[in-house]
Design an enzyme around this catalytic site. Structure first.
Site, PDB file in Angstrom:
ATOM      1  N   LYS A  97       0.823  -1.416   0.174  1.00 45.69           N
ATOM      2  CA  LYS A  97       0.231  -0.032  -0.276  1.00 45.69           C
ATOM      3  C   LYS A  97       0.400   1.263   0.255  1.00 45.69           C
ATOM      4  O   LYS A  97       0.390   2.407  -1.054  1.00 45.69           O
ATOM      5  CB  LYS A  97      -0.868  -0.417   1.336  1.00 45.69           C
ATOM      6  CG  LYS A  97      -1.937  -1.134   1.274  1.00 45.69           C
ATOM      7  CD  LYS A  97      -3.348  -1.276   2.352  1.00 45.69           C
ATOM      8  CE  LYS A  97      -3.606  -2.680   1.856  1.00 45.69           C
ATOM      9  NZ  LYS A  97      -4.698  -2.863   3.231  1.00 45.69           N
ATOM     10  N   TYR A 219      -5.786  -4.613  -7.286  1.00 43.02           N
ATOM     11  CA  TYR A 219      -5.254  -4.649  -6.244  1.00 43.02           C
ATOM     12  C   TYR A 219      -4.765  -5.694  -5.287  1.00 43.02           C
ATOM     13  O   TYR A 219      -3.923  -6.077  -4.851  1.00 43.02           O
ATOM     14  CB  TYR A 219      -6.325  -4.169  -5.265  1.00 43.02           C
ATOM     15  CG  TYR A 219      -6.124  -4.211  -3.950  1.00 43.02           C
ATOM     16  CD1 TYR A 219      -5.189  -3.105  -3.194  1.00 43.02           C
ATOM     17  CD2 TYR A 219      -7.323  -4.816  -2.983  1.00 43.02           C
ATOM     18  CE1 TYR A 219      -5.239  -3.663  -1.714  1.00 43.02           C
ATOM     19  CE2 TYR A 219      -6.701  -5.318  -1.843  1.00 43.02           C
ATOM     20  CZ  TYR A 219      -5.877  -4.463  -1.615  1.00 43.02           C
ATOM     21  OH  TYR A 219      -5.535  -4.744   0.010  1.00 43.02           O
ATOM     22  N   TYR A 271      -2.596  -0.527  11.271  1.00 48.00           N
ATOM     23  CA  TYR A 271      -4.178  -0.379  11.509  1.00 48.00           C
ATOM     24  C   TYR A 271      -4.480   0.504  12.255  1.00 48.00           C
ATOM     25  O   TYR A 271      -3.761   1.338  13.324  1.00 48.00           O
ATOM     26  CB  TYR A 271      -4.322  -2.334  11.408  1.00 48.00           C
ATOM     27  CG  TYR A 271      -3.603  -2.564   9.680  1.00 48.00           C
ATOM     28  CD1 TYR A 271      -4.265  -1.949   8.641  1.00 48.00           C
ATOM     29  CD2 TYR A 271      -2.901  -3.292   9.915  1.00 48.00           C
ATOM     30  CE1 TYR A 271      -4.069  -2.485   8.116  1.00 48.00           C
ATOM     31  CE2 TYR A 271      -3.116  -4.361   9.018  1.00 48.00           C
ATOM     32  CZ  TYR A 271      -2.898  -3.766   7.983  1.00 48.00           C
ATOM     33  OH  TYR A 271      -2.119  -4.673   7.053  1.00 48.00           O
ATOM     34  N   VAL A 289      -0.215  -8.750   5.751  1.00 52.97           N
ATOM     35  CA  VAL A 289      -1.218  -9.995   6.485  1.00 52.97           C
ATOM     36  C   VAL A 289      -0.429 -11.719   5.726  1.00 52.97           C
ATOM     37  O   VAL A 289      -0.542 -12.415   6.313  1.00 52.97           O
ATOM     38  CB  VAL A 289      -2.649 -10.482   6.438  1.00 52.97           C
ATOM     39  CG1 VAL A 289      -3.602  -9.635   6.756  1.00 52.97           C
ATOM     40  CG2 VAL A 289      -3.258 -10.614   4.596  1.00 52.97           C
TER      41      VAL A 289
HETATM   42  N1  GLU Z   1      -4.824  -8.366   0.171  1.00 49.96           N
HETATM   43  C1  GLU Z   1      -5.019  -8.001   1.998  1.00 49.96           C
HETATM   44  C2  GLU Z   1      -6.262  -7.739   1.978  1.00 49.96           C
HETATM   45  O1  GLU Z   1      -7.248  -6.701   1.275  1.00 49.96           O
HETATM   46  C3  GLU Z   1      -3.736  -7.650   2.304  1.00 49.96           C
HETATM   47  C4  GLU Z   1      -4.569  -7.031   3.571  1.00 49.96           C
HETATM   48  C5  GLU Z   1      -3.115  -7.017   4.906  1.00 49.96           C
HETATM   49  O2  GLU Z   1      -2.053  -7.054   4.308  1.00 49.96           O
HETATM   50  O3  GLU Z   1      -3.545  -6.031   5.539  1.00 49.96           O
HETATM   51  O4  GLU Z   1      -7.144  -8.000   2.838  1.00 49.96           O
END
Ligand code: GLU
Length: 643
Positions: A97, A219, A271, A289
């Site tokens: 991101k 994405y 987060y 994640v």
């Molecule tokens: N591809 C995952 C999602 O959009 C990424 C989430 C993450 O790594 O926090 O749920």
């Protein structure tokens, strides 16, 4: 709230624990690296069960081995430390991101991007479906809603081109080409209903355009790019290095975009743990994640960790603890690290006390002794930024009475930021207003061109010098030209009689010397004396100039020890001990010299017993003058006052 699990109360190891680690972190040349040892210790302390669980909401991720654990740290000069499973590939997930945010900032500029995606921490989970209703935009680019809206902004003529731009960018951050894990991509595409719902809601609110499936595919693909902990460390180091990859030297993003990325990482990267993280660890960071975390200490290094088990907020349990411990033990919190502007002036002196390496005749020396205070030299060190420049300007202010030339030697300066460049240009203008000249030495060419481009008052051509010595020589030449009338300066090759060391010889003695002297001419760059050769003659420059220099080896440049012009001698060592030459001497320009073979001089002694003694006396006096001046220079360079 602290992370959960059996190791939750495992405090970071103390410095002693790390130093006394049984993992000695030996580098290939056998010297223990305390940094590597610290990483080994952390790895050892946290490799056991950690209480988290691997992500399962993307079915492919559920297959991850929870025992995998790698740590890497990359410095801004490209050195990589790594321990454990630091080369194991996993998907980057949300760590994509901030990188894609950078791409979009570069595509559209921050003014446009902030209208589409905010920069406020939401305090919510990564997959929250809450929007900034006032701004009609997702809260920030680090939560899924913001990241999807960010990805929707990537330029490109086709989905393939847009994807290629992402993969290429990530590869440039990592310093190697990267690929997509198609299994993980397809798995998330199949099951990512919540992200799909977020995208449709965004479409409903007019936050993104209609190509929803294309944006979502992009994405999901950006999240499925395979990286290692080492790649993450290099990506983080590229951010730490203001957008230049330390391994490849390539500029990946502009520094102002990197600043924006780090700002949102700092406030929103972890987060709903972002506030505590910023409070405790204090490093802009992002987790994914897939089990990865990047953390950045701007200007110093980047960390990449990998361990799949996540806590209930989606942050890697072991990665979190490693970053916490590193920050605690090494005091890495960004607000605990502060530069020191007070040491910017390494030394300061006038040209009466320190001379250039150009040897001067007695009348020239007299001019420099009398007027050398008109040249002021500042040796600077460290980085130049607002506070260190302010310190320097304050020192200059009021201290330049009678000074015509100010040399700022930047050989030991690291970074020079935009505010320092602005202040340097202002200083140049202010000094010019007072009829003074500002000269800079030792600046890299790239910085010179930036300074020049940004200047409102053009800099004269002779403002930049390779080193302090050549800058000082230029100023000395100006003083000498101003104070010794041209009519008193030698024109054309000097006759023997006009040369200082031959003063005091009788007419007969001079005529005898004339019979043994050879006149030799050299073209520019030609070697006259080679280091190590037997010394059997000495020289006097008739016209032109020679350089005494040390060859510092194939990789390094030559070191100029002295520059010698008309009327001055070199290679006198031959007269004293006849040993080996201690340095090279080369012609700096078209040069003519008198060459005096020592053996033939000795043969004159029978008929003219005084010649040798007179020459030795004159050369001895010349050498002692140089020695006295060298001692004075050492005093000045060591910051000592006059005796
Ligand atoms: N591809 C995952 C999602 O959009 C990424 C989430 C993450 O790594 O926090 O749920």
């Amino acid at each position: 709230m602290e992370p959960q699990g059996p190791n939750a109360d495992a405090k970071g190891p103390g410095w002693r624990d790390m130093a006394g680690s049984s993992f000695d972190g030996m580098s290939p040349d056998g010297i223990a690296s305390p940094v590597l040892a610290a990483l080994h210790t952390l790895h050892h302390q946290h490799r056991g069960p950690c209480g988290g669980a691997v992500a399962t909401y993307i079915p492919e991720l559920a297959k991850a081995d929870p025992s995998l654990f790698g740590i890497s740290l990359a410095t801004v000069d490209g050195h990589v430390y790594e321990v454990g499973d630091s080369r194991h590939e996993f998907t980057i997930q949300s760590i994509s991101k901030p990188l894609v945010y950078g791409l979009v900032l570069a595509d559209h500029g921050r003014d446009h991007v902030v209208t589409k995606v905010g920069v406020e921490p939401s305090g919510d989970a990564f997959n929250s479906i809450i929007f900034d209703e006032k701004g009609n935009r997702p809260f920030n680019p680090m939560v899924n809603a913001g990241a999807i809206a960010t990805t929707a902004l990537i330029d490109g003529a086709s989905p393939e081109e847009r994807l290629a731009r992402i993969v290429d960018l990530f590869g440039r951050f990592a310093g190697r080409p990267l690929a997509i894990d198609h299994e993980v991509f397809l798995s998330e595409r199949e099951t990512g209903h919540r992200n799909r719902a977020i995208a449709w809601l965004e479409r409903n609110f007019g936050m993104i355009d209609a190509q929803i499936d294309e944006h979502l595919d992009l994405y999901f693909q950006q999240c499925s790019i395979l990286v290692t902990a080492c790649d993450l460390a290099m990506m983080a180091a590229t951010l730490a290095n203001a957008g230049v990859n330390p391994k490849t030297g390539e500029r990946v993003l502009a520094p102002h975009h990197v600043r924006d990325i780090l700002s949102v990482m700092n406030t929103c990267g972890m987060y709903d743990y972002a506030g505590t993280w910023s409070f405790d660890v204090g490093l802009p960071a992002k987790s994914g994640v897939g089990g990865g975390i990047i953390a950045v200490l701007p200007g110093q290094f980047g960390i990449g960790t990998f361990s799949p088990p996540l806590d209930d907020r989606g942050n890697s349990c072991r990665g979190l603890r490693v970053c916490q411990a590193l920050s605690e033990v090494f005091n890495l919190h960004v607000f605990a690290v502060s530069p020191s502007p007070l040491t910017v002036i390494r030394n300061q002196y006038r040209a009466t006390r320190v001379h250039s390496k150009r040897l001067r005749s007695a009348p020239e020396r007299a001019v420099l002794d009398r007027f050398g205070d008109e040249v002021c030299i500042y040796e600077l060190q460290g980085d130049l930024y607002f506070a260190s420049m302010e310190r320097l300007l304050r020192d200059l202010d009021g201290g330049l009475e009678g000074v015509c030339y100010v040399i700022l030697d930047a050989r030991r300066v690291g970074r020079i930021d935009a505010s320092a460049r602005r202040l340097l240009n202002r200083l140049h203008e202010a000094l010019a207003d007072q009829g003074k000249r500002l000269l800079l030495s030792g600046l890299p060419a790239s910085l010179l061109s930036l300074l020049r481009e940004e200047a409102e008052l053009p800099w004269p051509d002779e403002s930049w010098f390779e080193d302090e010595d050549t800058a000082l020589e230029w100023c000395e030449n100006r003083l000498i030209a101003a104070h010794i009338p041209a009519s008193r300066r030698p024109v054309g090759p000097l006759p023997l009689a006009a040369i200082e060391i031959f003063a005091c010889l009788t007419t007969d003695e001079l005529a005898a010397v004339q019979t043994i002297v050879e006149e030799v001419r050299y073209c520019a760059g030609e070697r006259i004396i080679r280091e190590g050769e037997q010394a059997d003659c000495f020289y006097v420059v008739r016209s032109g100039s020679v350089i005494v220099r040390l060859d510092l080896g194939p990789e390094k440049r030559m070191k100029r020890l002295a520059a010698i012009g008309p009327g001055l001698c070199f290679g006198e060592i031959a007269l004293f001990d006849g040993g080996h030459r201690s340095a090279d001497v080369v012609a700096d320009e078209e040069t003519s010299c008198y060459r005096i073979p020592v053996e033939r001089l000795a043969q004159l002694t029978g008929a003219y017993p005084d010649i040798r003694a007179k020459l030795l006396f004159n050369i001895g006096r010349e050498l002692s003058a140089r020695l006295r001046s060298a001692t004075g220079e050492i005093r000045a360079l060591e910051g000592l006052g006059d005796p």
